[in-house]
Scaffold this motif. Structure first.
Motif, mmCIF file in Angstrom:
data_model
loop_
_atom_site.group_PDB
_atom_site.id
_atom_site.type_symbol
_atom_site.label_atom_id
_atom_site.label_comp_id
_atom_site.label_asym_id
_atom_site.label_seq_id
_atom_site.Cartn_x
_atom_site.Cartn_y
_atom_site.Cartn_z
ATOM 1 N N LEU A 1 0.832 -1.214 0.000
ATOM 2 C CA LEU A 1 0.000 0.000 0.000
ATOM 3 C C LEU A 1 0.865 1.261 0.000
ATOM 4 C CD1 LEU A 1 -2.938 -1.109 2.310
ATOM 5 C CD2 LEU A 1 -3.026 -0.603 -0.128
ATOM 6 N N GLY A 2 2.107 1.123 0.421
ATOM 7 C CA GLY A 2 3.052 2.240 0.305
ATOM 8 C C GLY A 2 3.179 2.702 -1.138
ATOM 9 N N GLY A 3 2.891 1.776 -2.065
ATOM 10 C CA GLY A 3 2.951 2.095 -3.489
ATOM 11 C C GLY A 3 1.920 3.108 -3.932
ATOM 12 N N LEU A 4 0.960 3.422 -3.079
ATOM 13 C CA LEU A 4 -0.026 4.462 -3.422
ATOM 14 C C LEU A 4 0.642 5.840 -3.460
ATOM 15 C CD1 LEU A 4 -3.154 3.412 -1.331
ATOM 16 C CD2 LEU A 4 -3.035 3.622 -3.812
ATOM 17 N N VAL A 5 1.656 6.009 -2.642
ATOM 18 C CA VAL A 5 2.296 7.331 -2.564
ATOM 19 C C VAL A 5 3.785 7.306 -2.902
ATOM 20 C CG1 VAL A 5 0.709 8.437 -0.962
ATOM 21 C CG2 VAL A 5 2.499 6.967 -0.071
ATOM 22 N N LEU A 6 4.396 6.123 -2.873
ATOM 23 C CA LEU A 6 5.840 6.041 -3.127
ATOM 24 C C LEU A 6 6.112 5.073 -4.276
ATOM 25 C CD1 LEU A 6 7.078 5.701 0.569
ATOM 26 C CD2 LEU A 6 7.442 7.661 -0.931
ATOM 27 N N PRO A 7 7.248 5.235 -4.980
ATOM 28 C CA PRO A 7 7.592 4.276 -6.037
ATOM 29 C C PRO A 7 7.723 2.859 -5.473
ATOM 30 C CG PRO A 7 9.020 6.200 -6.132
ATOM 31 C CD PRO A 7 8.238 6.311 -4.860
ATOM 32 N N GLY A 8 7.498 1.867 -6.334
ATOM 33 C CA GLY A 8 7.467 0.471 -5.895
ATOM 34 C C GLY A 8 8.743 -0.023 -5.254
ATOM 35 N N HIS A 9 9.907 0.561 -5.636
ATOM 36 C CA HIS A 9 11.163 0.014 -5.107
ATOM 37 C C HIS A 9 11.445 0.499 -3.684
ATOM 38 C CE1 HIS A 9 12.552 3.943 -6.360
ATOM 39 N NE2 HIS A 9 13.705 3.741 -5.773
ATOM 40 N N TRP A 10 10.512 1.236 -3.099
ATOM 41 C CA TRP A 10 10.684 1.681 -1.707
ATOM 42 C C TRP A 10 10.165 0.652 -0.708
ATOM 43 C CZ3 TRP A 10 11.927 6.645 0.668
ATOM 44 C CH2 TRP A 10 12.615 7.499 -0.203
ATOM 45 N N GLN A 11 9.764 -0.514 -1.190
ATOM 46 C CA GLN A 11 9.162 -1.521 -0.305
ATOM 47 C C GLN A 11 10.052 -1.873 0.887
ATOM 48 O OE1 GLN A 11 8.191 -4.635 -3.121
ATOM 49 N NE2 GLN A 11 6.026 -4.180 -2.949
ATOM 50 N N GLY A 12 11.355 -2.027 0.637
ATOM 51 C CA GLY A 12 12.274 -2.395 1.712
ATOM 52 C C GLY A 12 12.337 -1.316 2.790
ATOM 53 N N VAL A 13 12.346 -0.068 2.355
ATOM 54 C CA VAL A 13 12.392 1.050 3.307
ATOM 55 C C VAL A 13 11.109 1.066 4.137
ATOM 56 C CG1 VAL A 13 12.565 3.562 3.517
ATOM 57 C CG2 VAL A 13 13.832 2.374 1.712
#
Lengths: 290, 399
Positions: A255-267
């Motif tokens: 759901l972080g992908g709603l506001v951030l690019p997909g490669h931020w998943q680890g962060v």
């Protein structure tokens, strides 16, 4: 935006289900033996390569590939307990020494896999990756299998822990090793049992993952790292907590992908862990001990 | 008599040890050079998701070394490779490898690959006067770097053809990009956006991903939500196979145009790779060019495979570029093993407009900014293999 949110939520539940299986596999070992078993990642890798060998070279059906993965995983886990962790416990090694030994096992084991099988990714044959859709949500047949298999296996483990004598012995050792020993439970035997079951589970989880992502020598680290985070997020010692932590982690990453690019998943994963532990230091379902 | 022989033998051993120490300390470079073959450093992706590249690049260079050594060397100088691993794009690993190559092996030249590792070691090359040849990295940031010469087309040169295909052949007006989150991928994304701006299309989604990522669910969900007409890919190696297989499974059916294809990516992507388009350096192993034939036949005899363009680039580095430079240095009475000699000679050769032979047919000329112009082709995956779909003639894609 709504369609994207639905898709990302579905992605979160899917990967969260697989994380739940991996978290239960690692959490069971950690809660019972108090061993920070980083080499669990190597067990996953070896189990997956066993499945690849069985299906690709042995021409066995995929179901037998899963069995091969589980058997090899269990054997590897038990070998690590008997060959590394038990001797270290007997000489009174500190948790840090045990962790370093586990890390060493992982690094050395990955190198051996690299030499034995080469660096190329090896797809696990036997399952065709095809698409399914429910409304705006798209997913694959492999992901449907992840969900089904993960929840069945997690349910079986929970049932085993709560309804069988062996399960009660494991929970007793996890709760208070000395007291369990006083009532006739042999902790070392229990340790072997949890290493066998946890390792078989992680090998099965890795094999599910390999249906979409292929086998590589270093494939175990990322999913097992997710399992660690889920366990700490949910609360150490709590199997339902590990499951909840895994779902929260999967949903937050996606759901972080709603506001951030997909490669931020680890962060996002580490931010969620950090934030949750600030509010609940013992984890979501963990019990604070004094 | 025996006593004297023993004494002479002992002193000979001491002298040899002293000479080795002096040479090893770099106090007598000429002696170091005469001790053995000229060492050529290589920093490649020997492990990790790009291990395919390390394998074929090292094979191409090794074939050239073997052919040269079999014919007596270049100007009597035999060659040897020293291969190090940057683990598929790890800049730290590349820097460690470069330090080892220049300080321990004392190589005068390093053949490098990938953009981030190449950019990371370039300052070391400048400081130690080591010639850098890149035949794999594509990042636009590789242009105009001292000591660095690129013998493949870079993203700024390739991206216009990817966009041209998407716009002219597919009729795409809304493009999405999915690319490595490093110098190569970011460079490709920038070049695509620039080409798209000139072609009158728009980039509606830009999704970076980690090198070697295996799950693209979040990126593909965001791309799908942006409803592009085509996806342009700035990813390489196995990643291409994972992207295609997951994109198709998630119902993203629009054309995907990239710049890389490998047999292992094909194996990973399987049927989802069908129709995938790439614009890339056009190496044609079947041409009658004598250099190409010598290379292809030698490669097939040594490794049982037909080479592709990555192997070709590193074969060219040794067989033609370095051979020419070594001959020129030796012809002037210089020592090619001495740091700075090959680099200075390269700068002179480029300044003079020297054309190096090439296995792409004809020859190649490097520009002072370290770039080269090579034939480009557009290929499409058909039946699991790459088929030529167009050539570039006059800056336009022709069937």
């Amino acid at each position: 935006m709504l369609a994207l949110a639905a898709q990302l939520a579905a992605n979160g539940l899917i990967i969260g289900s697989l994380y739940a299986l991996l978290a239960v596999s690692w959490g069971l070992i950690f809660a019972t033996t108090k061993t920070f078993h980083f080499a669990h990642a190597l067990t996953l890798t070896l189990g997956v390569y066993a499945a690849v060998l069985a299906v690709e070279w042995g021409r066995l059906p995929l179901a037998l590939g899963f069995l091969a993965a589980g058997a090899v995983g269990a054997a590897v886990g038990v070998a690590m307990e008997l060959g590394v962790y038990r001797p270290l416990r007997r000489i009174g090694a500190s948790p840090l020494n045990v962790f370093l030994a586990s890390l060493g096992l992982l690094v050395a084991g990955e190198s051996v896999v690299l030499i034995a099988f080469g660096p190329d990714a090896r797809p696990l044959p036997g399952w065709r990756l095809t698409g399914l859709a429910v409304g705006p949500v798209a997913f694959t047949t492999v992901e449907a299998l992840w969900m089904a298999a993960s929840w069945v296996l997690v349910g079986l483990v929970l049932g085993w822990l709560w309804t069988t004598r062996a399960g009660r012995a494991i929970r007793a050792v996890a709760s208070n090793r000395e007291l369990a020993q006083c009532v006739g439970v042999d902790p070392e035997r229990v340790f072997v049992q949890v290493f066998a079951v946890g390792s078989a589970l992680v090998a099965a989880g890795g094999t599910l993952l390999a249906l979409r992502e292929a086998a590589t020598p270093t494939m175990g680290v990322h999913p097992v790292l997710a399992a660690f985070i889920a366990v700490f997020l949910g609360g150490i010692g709590s199997v339902p907590g590990a499951v909840l932590g895994a779902l929260v982690l999967g949903l937050a990453e996606n759901l972080g992908g709603l506001v951030l690019p997909g490669h931020w998943q680890g962060v996002i994963a580490f931010l969620v862990l950090f934030g949750a532990l600030l509010v609940r230091p013992a984890g979501l379902l963990g019990v604070r001990t004094r | 008599m025996d006593v004297w022989m023993a004494r002479i033998g002992r002193w000979r051993g001491v002298a040899a040890l002293a000479a080795a120490l002096v040479a090893g300390m770099g106090l007598w470079p000429g002696l170091a050079a005469s001790q053995g073959p000229l060492k050529i450093g290589m920093i490649l992706a020997m492990t990790g998701p790009g291990a395919f590249y390390g394998k074929v690049m090292s094979r191409g260079a090794q074939l050239a070394v073997d052919q040269i050594n079999r014919s007596g060397g270049v100007a009597g100088q035999r060659l040897a490779l020293v291969i190090e691993d940057h683990k598929s794009g790890d800049a730290d690993a590349a820097v460690s490898a470069a330090r080892k190559l220049v300080e321990v092996d004392r190589v005068p030249v390093i053949l490098t690959s990938y953009s981030a590792p190449t950019l990371a070691i370039q300052p070391i090359a400048v400081e130690r006067k080591v010639l850098l040849l890149n035949g794999g990295g594509v990042g636009s940031a590789l242009v105009g770097k001292p000591a660095l010469y690129n013998t493949r087309m870079l993203s700024s040169q390739i991206a216009p053809f990817m966009v041209q295909w998407a716009v002219d052949r597919v009729g795409a007006r809304r493009l999405a990009t999915l690319f490595w989150n490093d110098a190569a991928g970011q460079g490709m994304n920038g070049a695509i956006k620039e080409s798209c701006r000139r072609s009158g299309c728009s980039v509606v989604a830009e999704e970076p991903h980690d090198i070697g990522a295996k799950s693209y669910s979040a990126q593909l969900a965001r791309i799908r939500a942006a409803r592009p007409d085509a996806v342009l890919l700035g990813s390489w190696g196995d990643d291409v196979g994972y992207v295609l297989s997951q994109a198709r499974a998630y119902g993203l059916t629009v054309p995907v145009v990239g710049t890389d294809w490998t047999p292992n990516a094909q194996k990973i992507g399987g049927p989802a790779m069908e129709g995938y388009i790439i614009a890339v350096d056009r190496f044609e192993p079947g041409t009658g060019d004598p250099h190409t034939r010598t290379f292809v036949e030698g490669y097939r005899a040594a490794y049982g495979e037909v080479p592709e363009f990555y192997a070709a680039n590193y074969y060219e580095h040794v067989r033609f570029v370095l051979s020419t430079l070594i001959q020129r240095v030796s012809g002037r009475g210089g020592d090619p093993a001495r740091p700075g000699e090959l680099l200075a000679e390269m700068e002179r050769a480029v300044g003079e407009g020297v054309r190096f032979p090439s296995v792409y047919g004809g020859d190649m000329q490097l520009a002072a900014n370290g770039t080269v112009v090579k034939p480009v082709g557009v290929y499409q995956v058909k039946g699991g293999e790459l088929a030529l779909a167009g050539r570039i003639v006059g800056g336009r894609i022709q069937p």
